[in-house]
Design a protein around this motif. Sequence first.
Motif, PDB file in Angstrom:
ATOM      1  N   VAL A 192       0.951  -1.430  -0.114  1.00 56.14           N
ATOM      2  CA  VAL A 192      -0.125   0.363   0.138  1.00 56.14           C
ATOM      3  C   VAL A 192       0.745   0.870   0.016  1.00 56.14           C
ATOM      4  CG1 VAL A 192      -2.201   1.251   1.420  1.00 56.14           C
ATOM      5  CG2 VAL A 192      -1.466  -0.892   1.706  1.00 56.14           C
ATOM      6  N   VAL A 193       0.909   2.410  -1.325  1.00 53.79           N
ATOM      7  CA  VAL A 193       1.115   3.077  -1.164  1.00 53.79           C
ATOM      8  C   VAL A 193       1.381   4.281  -0.497  1.00 53.79           C
ATOM      9  CG1 VAL A 193       2.906   4.488  -2.859  1.00 53.79           C
ATOM     10  CG2 VAL A 193       2.185   2.196  -3.376  1.00 53.79           C
ATOM     11  N   ARG A 194       2.264   5.099   0.457  1.00 56.53           N
ATOM     12  CA  ARG A 194       1.495   5.880   0.574  1.00 56.53           C
ATOM     13  C   ARG A 194       2.795   6.992   0.702  1.00 56.53           C
ATOM     14  NH1 ARG A 194       4.552   6.842   6.407  1.00 56.53           N
ATOM     15  NH2 ARG A 194       5.316   4.998   6.596  1.00 56.53           N
ATOM     16  N   GLY A 195       3.605   7.034  -0.142  1.00 51.95           N
ATOM     17  CA  GLY A 195       3.932   8.329  -0.815  1.00 51.95           C
ATOM     18  C   GLY A 195       4.979   8.091  -1.746  1.00 51.95           C
ATOM     19  N   ILE A 196       5.161   8.998  -2.688  1.00 50.68           N
ATOM     20  CA  ILE A 196       5.528   8.806  -3.785  1.00 50.68           C
ATOM     21  C   ILE A 196       6.458   9.804  -4.422  1.00 50.68           C
ATOM     22  CG2 ILE A 196       3.587   9.730  -5.334  1.00 50.68           C
ATOM     23  CD1 ILE A 196       3.520   7.683  -7.473  1.00 50.68           C
ATOM     24  N   ALA A 197       7.015   9.498  -4.962  1.00 53.60           N
ATOM     25  CA  ALA A 197       9.018   9.958  -5.581  1.00 53.60           C
ATOM     26  C   ALA A 197       8.162  11.534  -6.459  1.00 53.60           C
ATOM     27  CB  ALA A 197       9.495  10.335  -6.285  1.00 53.60           C
ATOM     28  N   ALA A 204       4.323   4.448 -13.659  1.00 54.30           N
ATOM     29  CA  ALA A 204       5.016   4.335 -13.606  1.00 54.30           C
ATOM     30  C   ALA A 204       6.294   3.141 -11.881  1.00 54.30           C
ATOM     31  CB  ALA A 204       6.446   5.480 -13.528  1.00 54.30           C
ATOM     32  N   LEU A 205       6.375   3.932 -11.140  1.00 51.29           N
ATOM     33  CA  LEU A 205       5.711   3.320 -10.293  1.00 51.29           C
ATOM     34  C   LEU A 205       5.568   1.716 -10.311  1.00 51.29           C
ATOM     35  CD1 LEU A 205       7.169   3.085  -7.127  1.00 51.29           C
ATOM     36  CD2 LEU A 205       4.829   3.866  -6.438  1.00 51.29           C
ATOM     37  N   ALA A 211       4.213  -6.573  -8.600  1.00 49.70           N
ATOM     38  CA  ALA A 211       3.416  -7.040  -7.337  1.00 49.70           C
ATOM     39  C   ALA A 211       2.332  -6.067  -7.701  1.00 49.70           C
ATOM     40  CB  ALA A 211       3.626  -7.179  -6.393  1.00 49.70           C
ATOM     41  N   PRO A 212       1.372  -6.451  -7.794  1.00 48.92           N
ATOM     42  CA  PRO A 212       0.018  -5.624  -7.482  1.00 48.92           C
ATOM     43  C   PRO A 212      -0.144  -4.001  -6.893  1.00 48.92           C
ATOM     44  CG  PRO A 212      -1.340  -7.098  -6.608  1.00 48.92           C
ATOM     45  CD  PRO A 212       0.436  -7.643  -7.407  1.00 48.92           C
ATOM     46  N   LEU A 213      -0.070  -3.077  -6.377  1.00 47.07           N
ATOM     47  CA  LEU A 213       0.086  -1.900  -5.949  1.00 47.07           C
ATOM     48  C   LEU A 213      -1.128  -1.304  -5.202  1.00 47.07           C
ATOM     49  CD1 LEU A 213       3.112  -0.041  -6.904  1.00 47.07           C
ATOM     50  CD2 LEU A 213       2.921  -1.037  -5.252  1.00 47.07           C
TER      51      LEU A 213
END
Length: 225
Positions: A192-197, A204-205, A211-213
Amino acid sequence: MTVPPKLSRDRVAQLTAADIAPGSYINIGLGIPTLVAKYLDPAKEIVLHSENGILGLEGLAEGDEGDEDLINASKQRLQLVRGSSIVEQALSFAMMRGGHLDATILGAFQVAMNGDIASWSTGAEDDIPGIGGAMDLVVGARRVIVVMEHLARDGRPKLLSACTYPLTGKGVVTNIYTDMAIIDVVPGRGFVVRGIAEGLSREALQAATDAPLAYADEVAVLSAR
């Protein structure tokens, strides 16, 4: 080929340090995790543990050559803080295995969406066994925080549906900090993504992750500084 935006090693370490709770007892591994120590807020009174038997350490002051018998996981010289303790390695490992550390911060070759971690061997015939204390740390610490580059040197994803390398621990990873994102491992949801550049798209991430995000309700944009 366009190179996706990435955070520097120091910025990843800084973001990791900011998420450590005040008063925590933590172990820091080699590589990018070693950089985390210099970004810890002294006001938080976070105590660093070294598996060779030190509880309460910090980096050297500028110009201080240090003591060759006091080193961290990256074999860098360090100094003791006021009130620190030095113990035999058996007692140090008892701290690690007994659930007395709030967190361990380490690198990895691979992390699976169920929290499995592979951090010591690729399984190649010429690999030199070197698991060290990682197995003890990941099963004993309350949080297992992986700090690493999102992709391997050959460009392959390090975040996977299932690890293919020999495991260090099963279902233990709680949080991941990479040069592309901050990702939590949530039971039943996986990554589970809580921050992205900043400047990096979700597409792109995902392309850099095998694996699924999923995404948190609020996803922070991580600036380069």
